[in-house]
Design an enzyme around this catalytic site. Structure first.
Site, PDB file in Angstrom:
ATOM      1  N   SER A 264      22.854 -29.607   4.070  1.00  0.00           N
ATOM      2  CA  SER A 264      22.800 -30.166   2.727  1.00  0.00           C
ATOM      3  C   SER A 264      22.731 -31.694   2.698  1.00  0.00           C
ATOM      4  CB  SER A 264      24.022 -29.694   1.927  1.00  0.00           C
ATOM      5  OG  SER A 264      25.224 -30.143   2.533  1.00  0.00           O
TER       6      SER A 264
ATOM      7  N   LYS B 265      25.934 -39.812   1.199  1.00  0.00           N
ATOM      8  CA  LYS B 265      25.540 -38.521   0.598  1.00  0.00           C
ATOM      9  C   LYS B 265      26.076 -38.403  -0.825  1.00  0.00           C
ATOM     10  CE  LYS B 265      25.898 -33.552   1.657  1.00  0.00           C
ATOM     11  NZ  LYS B 265      26.375 -32.569   2.651  1.00  0.00           N
TER      12      LYS B 265
ATOM     13  N   SER C 224      25.360 -28.799   7.935  1.00  0.00           N
ATOM     14  CA  SER C 224      24.784 -29.699   6.930  1.00  0.00           C
ATOM     15  C   SER C 224      24.533 -31.127   7.393  1.00  0.00           C
ATOM     16  CB  SER C 224      25.656 -29.733   5.677  1.00  0.00           C
ATOM     17  OG  SER C 224      25.646 -28.469   5.066  1.00  0.00           O
TER      18      SER C 224
END
Length: 548
Positions: free
Chosen positions: A194, A119, A218
């Protein structure tokens, strides 16, 4: 005015440069894959890409699959998924050298030769961690985050960084720099966020293992929306050193770092690899708890709590059906299912989660956007964080009779004194102990819970921040929670949705009904939850759910 114009022009130039870098990354990936295919025309990517992670890692370790074959097959597939969904922000070109070095040294860890996607907000040396902010462009990380260091020591090869929403405080996946990421199963849908770039890449088969973070769902939203598995561990089970956060310093809602993969066994292998001496010595604040094999491989029948709704966000017909069908399957397999009564989730969402995260009235959150060209997909939260305290008080009072949820949101965004924050933290601790007491009174091992789904249309998450109730509860409690896809939306689910009203019958409930609609064939998951530090038991339960 001239100065502002020049500043804005400078920012747009930085955005354009970052987009060109992203484009060059994809070109480098394409060049590398073409070169490999020309040199190795007989390699069949399908046979490699179809292998589950435990089998793939075994073949890599015993030498029956060459490292470069696996690596370039995944680079090729990742390129395809990135072209379709816009999930990759950067190719870590040094990964090619890592493959060569690994072949020469032959030093093997549990993840030897496994390509891993990372990420955006997780530091990789020499690369930006932007969180979708222009101000963080061209500021490469000085060193790898602890998680990435441990992955490398276990032989894994981090090869791409993936997209996030601006600020990470969103479960969509869009920012001004890299744009909107799409769901690989249906391009008009969000991949969740996210960790949305991870969800899209793993869901599309372009990565066999991804690492993301979770402060309100997330990891779990992207996994559920893209039809894969994910584990949000207890906040401090894995190190968060070198990982950026949407709201720095808040302690009310526990953030965690964890894996996403196609199946539960892959998540277990990742946790097994990460929970090693390297993790504990690189970050001494992480408790030295190695992976408990005995708990994970146990076949003892489980005593499982369950609920179909939190009485705050009305579940979609498919969500309710997913829990019911799973309950029946688990009972048929010899497990005991016990109803668990959830109460006061509205209080948890507004007072613990929202007020806890924005205890300073949102001022530190707003500061992050200073000098940015766009205010991201945080919608109402950003506007409220920017508003003065007197206006929040007035608006909360005006809204209370006809929009109680809006009134509660506005009230929870007011700035708190230090003593009020301490009191809030004490209240969250009390709530956690009460929740555990209720759990133990029923003598539960684990809990089966709904997971928001199916995936919303792009743009809906910013309008539906209230719908995080199913996931965020377990960040406030700091319990390990994983998601496993168990069913697909049917025609009957779509028909039943016509009667969806919600519990508040307000604008959010009406919007939620629209967000759930038109999702025939999309995956729906359930959440599997265990008590703090019991990740192995959580995974064991997830494996049971997946098998059934």
């Amino acid at each position: 005015l001239l100065l502002r114009w020049r500043r804005r022009r400078g920012l747009w130039r930085k955005v354009a440069e970052a987009q060109q870098r992203q484009e060059r990354s994809l070109v480098r990936m394409e060049t590398a894959v073409q070169r490999f295919r020309e040199q190795n025309p007989s390699v069949n990517p399908v046979s490699i890409l179809s292998l589950p992670l435990p089998e793939l890692s075994k073949k890599l370790r015993d030498g029956s699959l060459p490292l470069d074959h696996v690596f370039y097959c995944y680079v090729g597939k990742a390129l395809q998924i990135a072209t379709e969904t816009n999930c990759i922000t950067e190719y870590l070109q040094e990964s090619e050298n890592q493959v060569l070095r690994a072949k020469l040294t032959g030093k093997q860890g549990l993840l030897y030769g496994v390509p891993v996607s990372i990420k955006d907000s997780i530091d990789c040396q020499g690369h930006d961690s932007t969180m979708g902010f222009i101000k963080y462009l061209n500021k490469p990380a000085a060193e790898d985050s602890v998680v990435v260091q441990v992955l490398r020591r276990q032989g894994a090869i981090p090869f791409v960084k993936t997209n996030v929403p601006q600020s990470l405080i969103s479960y969509d996946c869009k920012n001004l720099i890299f744009g909107q990421t799409r769901n690989p199963l249906l391009y008009t849908r969000t991949p969740g966020g996210s960790s949305g770039g991870e969800g899209a890449l793993v869901g599309g088969g372009g990565s066999i293992l991804g690492i993301g973070t979770d402060v309100g769902g997330s990891l779990r939203f992207p996994a559920a929306f893209c039809g894969v598995c994910a584990l949000k561990p207890t906040g401090n089970r894995l190190s968060k050193r070198g990982i950026l956060s949407g709201v720095v310093g808040q302690k009310a809602v526990a953030a965690a770092v964890g894996p996403l993969a196609k199946d539960v066994e892959s998540l277990a292998l990742c946790m097994r690899a990460l929970l090693c001496e390297d993790m504990f010595s690189l970050d001494s604040t992480v408790p030295p708890l190695p992976f408990n094999e005995e708990v994970y491989s146990s076949t003892q029948p489980l005593r499982i709590g369950y609920y179909e709704t939190d009485f705050f966000t009305m579940p979609s017909p498919a969500m309710r059906r997913a829990v019911r069908e799973m309950k029946e399957l688990l009972e048929e397999a010899g497990h005991t299912l016990v109803p668990f009564e959830l109460t006061n989730v509205d209080y948890v969402v507004f007072n613990f989660c929202l007020r806890g995260m924005f205890a300073d009235g949102g001022s530190s959150f707003v500061k992050k956007f200073n000098g940015e060209l766009e205010r991201g997909s945080t919608g109402l939260v950003f506007w409220l964080a920017k508003s003065p305290c007197w206006l929040k008080t007035l608006l909360s009072w005006i809204a209370k009779p006809f929009a109680p949820r809006l009134s509660s949101i506005i009230r929870s965004m007011k700035a708190n004194t230090v003593s009020e924050v301490w009191s809030l933290h004490h209240e969250i601790e009390d709530f956690c102990h009460q929740f555990i007491a209720q759990w133990k009174k029923l003598n539960l091992d684990v809990m089966l819970c709904p997971m928001l789904g199916p995936a919303f249309g792009i743009g809906y998450p910013s309008k539906l921040s209230v719908a995080v109730s199913y996931t965020m509860l377990y960040n406030a409690l700091d319990f390990p929670a994983g998601v496993v896809p168990v069913t697909l939306v049917t025609d009957e689910d779509e028909d039943e949705l016509k009667d969806y009203k919600g519990y508040y019958r307000d604008w959010w409930d009406r919007t939620l009904a629209k967000a759930f609609g038109g999702s025939m064939g999309m995956p729906v998951a359930v959440q599997c939850v265990a008590l703090p530090w019991q990740e192995e038991l959580c995974l064991r339960f997830m494996k049971e759910v997946e098998t059934l």
